[in-house]
Design an enzyme around this catalytic site. Structure first.
Site, PDB file in Angstrom:
ATOM      1  N   ASP A 108       0.196  -5.858   5.531  1.00 20.02           N
ATOM      2  CA  ASP A 108       1.085  -4.635   5.629  1.00 20.02           C
ATOM      3  C   ASP A 108       2.248  -5.182   6.100  1.00 20.02           C
ATOM      4  OD1 ASP A 108       0.124  -5.664   8.287  1.00 20.02           O
ATOM      5  OD2 ASP A 108      -0.329  -3.475   9.011  1.00 20.02           O
ATOM      6  N   TYR A 123      10.231  -2.109  24.791  1.00 21.89           N
ATOM      7  CA  TYR A 123      10.588  -0.873  24.432  1.00 21.89           C
ATOM      8  C   TYR A 123      11.306  -0.202  25.737  1.00 21.89           C
ATOM      9  CZ  TYR A 123       8.682  -0.737  20.001  1.00 21.89           C
ATOM     10  OH  TYR A 123       8.407  -0.953  18.335  1.00 21.89           O
ATOM     11  N   GLU A 173       5.853   3.369  22.113  1.00 18.03           N
ATOM     12  CA  GLU A 173       6.906   3.671  21.034  1.00 18.03           C
ATOM     13  C   GLU A 173       7.644   5.136  20.989  1.00 18.03           C
ATOM     14  OE1 GLU A 173       4.418   1.409  16.927  1.00 18.03           O
ATOM     15  OE2 GLU A 173       4.520   3.856  17.269  1.00 18.03           O
TER      16      GLU A 173
END
Length: 383
Positions: free
Chosen positions: A260, A221, A321
């Site tokens: 998931d 990120y 994030e």
């Protein structure tokens, strides 16, 4: 991440069409509070503590993510919706509907408005007999007695007659007929939350992605070009290992598996993050792995618009994030939708959950379950 609480409610009615009142009440509980797991038989019992017409009584056990006080607010709201008018008196009264919270997770709770377990439950045969029908492995958290033991020591000897069973009121679900469900969605779409909720409600084994253990994720990120390839390769290896292990290990105590994520997400993210030459190499390796993977019986994609995704990402507060850009999320969404369009042998269900809150709003969760049921029904007919 356990989300659901197991709650026992006692229902009663002695005005109007008693069976209809009970039936409507159960439907509203399912719609507004939680998934009903079992319902007792219906009993006709004399009024307790005052002279009035006999009651119809039953009990039910449900799963809900709401707090004790929230459950009380919702049961009061349902009573009001069904026409109950509370008088400013401490005396017992006849009523169209009465909902008592008997137990929550076999724990104690006390406030100005609510005491759990219900303080009078051990003294009321019309509560204990229906509760016995639920066949719970339950013990009173204060008295340390089972329901059967409470019945044996109860001083209430009222004539409680079983009228009928109420199984016809319990909503039947087909989801347990499946062996493997994969829930997918963009970052922040709520796939882990939904997978956990479904697993707890329907006795499924969860396979949850271990993204937090990936050492390359925070680095990616901050510097995508440098860490994209090692990130995607490590994710692919980890997903393959986890799914292979968990799907091959049969659990005698669980009805099915809900994950998931699906292994194909690796290719979707890699196509967005990798350079062209890196992606060609990656896809060669992926195609070898993908042929060996078990395909889900249902592939559920949770679509959320980009604005909502960014709100969810900010709300859950994972530091690494917070710098994700809208453009990146949109590319991921397009990648998923392109993949879904290309799948002709996969049972795919897409649900737009941009305006849903399936944790705080039970009606949204019910809509998702109903969509799954409809998809299973149509798929079975066409197969």
């Amino acid at each position: 991440m356990k989300m659901q609480q197991k709650v026992v409610l006692s229902l009663g009615s002695n005005q109007g069409n008693r069976l209809e009142n009970i039936e409507k009440c159960i439907q509203l509980i399912h719609k507004k509070i939680g998934l009903i797991l079992r319902v007792s038989n219906l009993y006709e019992t004399p009024s307790w503590g005052f002279d009035s017409d006999p009651f119809y009584n039953c009990a039910l056990v449900l799963h809900t993510s709401f707090s004790a006080e929230k459950i009380l607010q919702k049961t009061d709201s349902i009573e009001k919706e069904l026409g109950r008018i509370r008088q400013n008196t401490e005396n017992y009264q006849a009523r169209i509907i009465d909902i008592d919270i008997i137990d929550i997770n076999e724990e104690t709770y006390s406030s100005e408005t609510l005491t759990i377990p219900h303080q009078q439950m051990q003294n009321r045969l019309f509560v204990l007999l229906p509760m016995l029908d639920l066949k719970l492995e339950w013990q009173h958290p204060i008295l340390n007695k089972s329901v059967q033991e409470l019945i044996e020591t109860c001083k209430d000897k009222s004539d409680c007659k079983m009228v009928s069973d109420l199984d016809f009121l319990l909503k039947k679900h087909s989801i347990n007929q499946l062996n493997y469900i994969a829930i997918e969605g963009n970052i922040g779409a709520g796939k882990t939350t939904l997978a956990t909720k479904i697993a707890e409600d329907f006795n499924a084994k969860t396979v949850l992605e271990r993204f937090a253990d990936n050492p390359f994720l925070p680095k990616f990120y901050k510097d995508q070009n440098r860490y994209a390839f090692p990130l995607e390769m490590s994710f692919l290896a980890d997903r393959y290992q986890q799914l292979s292990d968990d799907l091959s290990q049969f659990d005698l105590f669980k009805d099915f598996v809900v994950a998931d994520y699906h292994i194909f997400k690796s290719l979707i993210f890699a196509k967005v993050t990798l350079q062209e030459d890196e992606f060609r190499l990656y896809k060669t390796l992926f195609d070898i792995i993908y042929k060996e993977m078990q395909k889900p019986d249902l592939y559920l994609y949770l679509y959320q618009n980009t604005d909502r995704l960014l709100q969810n990402i900010k709300k859950r507060g994972r530091s690494y994030e917070q710098e994700i850009e809208a453009d990146y999320l949109e590319k991921i969404n397009y990648g998923y939708l392109d993949y879904i369009k290309s799948q002709t042998d996969l049972n795919v269900l897409v649900i737009d959950v941009s305006d849903f809150d399936f944790v705080e709003n039970q009606e949204d969760y019910v809509k998702i379950l109903d969509s799954i049921e409809e998809k299973i029904k149509n798929y079975s007919i066409n197969s």
